[in-house]
Design an enzyme around this catalytic site. Structure first.
Site, PDB file in Angstrom:
ATOM      1  N   ARG A 295     -12.567   6.671  -1.741  1.00 37.16           N
ATOM      2  CA  ARG A 295     -11.458   5.795  -1.344  1.00 37.16           C
ATOM      3  C   ARG A 295     -11.796   4.369  -1.735  1.00 37.16           C
ATOM      4  NH1 ARG A 295      -7.474   7.738   1.670  1.00 37.16           N
ATOM      5  NH2 ARG A 295      -6.733   5.707   2.362  1.00 37.16           N
TER       6      ARG A 295
ATOM      7  N   CYS B 207       0.801  -1.234   0.000  1.00 44.25           N
ATOM      8  CA  CYS B 207       0.000   0.000   0.000  1.00 44.25           C
ATOM      9  C   CYS B 207       0.835   1.287   0.000  1.00 44.25           C
ATOM     10  CB  CYS B 207      -1.006  -0.038   1.132  1.00 44.25           C
ATOM     11  SG  CYS B 207      -2.377   1.095   0.861  1.00 44.25           S
TER      12      CYS B 207
ATOM     13  N   HIS C 157      -3.538  -5.447   2.328  1.00 42.00           N
ATOM     14  CA  HIS C 157      -3.223  -5.630   3.735  1.00 42.00           C
ATOM     15  C   HIS C 157      -3.927  -6.914   4.152  1.00 42.00           C
ATOM     16  CE1 HIS C 157      -2.006  -1.373   4.241  1.00 42.00           C
ATOM     17  NE2 HIS C 157      -3.059  -1.050   3.540  1.00 42.00           N
TER      18      HIS C 157
HETATM   19  N1  GLN Z   1      -1.875   7.087   1.740  1.00 46.98           N
HETATM   20  C1  GLN Z   1      -2.154   6.179   0.713  1.00 46.98           C
HETATM   21  C2  GLN Z   1      -3.507   6.348   0.055  1.00 46.98           C
HETATM   22  O1  GLN Z   1      -4.481   6.692   0.714  1.00 46.98           O
HETATM   23  C3  GLN Z   1      -1.939   4.746   1.206  1.00 46.98           C
HETATM   24  C4  GLN Z   1      -2.843   4.306   2.319  1.00 46.98           C
HETATM   25  C5  GLN Z   1      -2.504   2.944   2.900  1.00 46.98           C
HETATM   26  O2  GLN Z   1      -1.320   2.556   2.995  1.00 46.98           O
HETATM   27  N2  GLN Z   1      -3.511   2.221   3.359  1.00 46.98           N
HETATM   28  O3  GLN Z   1      -3.617   6.138  -1.134  1.00 46.98           O
END
Ligand code: GLN
Length: 248
Positions: free
Chosen positions: A131, A94, A193
């Protein structure tokens, strides 16, 4: 045999239990009487390209990514490049995955330069953008990998990277082209994850075998009792695909 693992920024780049991936590597080594050595490298610590068989970096929100980005490029960048050119194995999840590319444009529009170990770039469309959150299943080399994603950044692969897998359910790299994750040489990046490896023991062993091959030639890993891991995988698969049916 011995596995020498470097964990980059374990305190700053660690969300959704990404550290579980380290525990998984350790357990899968010790279960086979492979020695396991762990170095945690944080800001200011040099990276020795000849000292490791495997490198891991986890995920983080934009704020933590901003804290590590200069160190990653200026202190460790060149050595990491050398490690990768020697066919070193690296797994990035990620936020860490995003920083392995050319750049990550974060939600506020600021650009974080990456280390360029994966041919890709990532752009966050802004704080109001959707998101990509939820359970993910991808097809990887004829089997499934399960995990959980939560990212705003959309990742696009250049010609020197191939996707790790194709999305069965979830969003993956950009919610658009059906690809998830990226692979260049022995560098693996993914949005998964979970943490990823405990629920995907065959992928964990794929990385372990690749990492151990550097010092030991072709390595055959003895099977372990993965009943609990396989059950967790099956349950994650069931939940992820059930939710996707409800969503439609
Ligand atoms: N900050 C990054 C995004 O929002 C990665 C987030 C994460 O590692 N879960 O795209």
């Amino acid at each position: 045999m011995k596995l020498r693992l470097a964990h980059l920024y374990p305190k700053l780049m660690n969300i959704y239990g990404d550290r579980g991936n380290i525990m998984c590597f350790e357990r899968r080594c010790r279960g086979r009487e492979i020695e396991f050595e762990l170095d945690e490298l944080s800001i200011g610590d040099a990276f020795d390209p000849g000292a490791y068989d495997l490198v891991f970096i986890g995920g983080a929100q934009d704020a933590e990514q901003r804290r590590v980005v200069d160190d990653l490029r200026d202190v460790k960048g060149e050595a990491l490049q050398e490690y990768v050119e020697r066919d070193g194995v690296l797994l990035a999840v990620c936020g860490g995955y995003q920083l392995m590319g050319a750049y990550y444009r974060s939600a506020d529009g600021g650009e974080l330069p990456g280390v360029g170990l994966l041919d890709l770039w990532t752009e966050h469309p802004g704080p109001d953008a959707k998101r990509f959150i939820g359970n993910v299943v991808i097809e990887w080399e004829g089997e499934t990998l399960v995990g959980f994603e939560n990212h705003g950044g959309r990742t696009h692969l250049g010609p020197r990277a191939r996707p790790l897998g194709s999305v069965v359910t979830g969003f993956g790299n950009n919610g658009d082209d059906g690809g998830e994750g990226a692979v260049c040489r022995n560098v693996y990046g993914t949005y998964l994850h979970g943490s990823l490896l405990p629920k995907n023991p065959r992928f964990a062993d794929h990385l372990l075998a690749l990492a151990l091959a550097g010092e030991n030639g072709d390595v055959r890993l003895a099977p372990l009792d993965d009943m609990v891991e396989e059950q967790a995988h099956a349950e994650a698969l069931r939940l992820a695909t059930r939710r996707s049916i409800i969503r439609r």
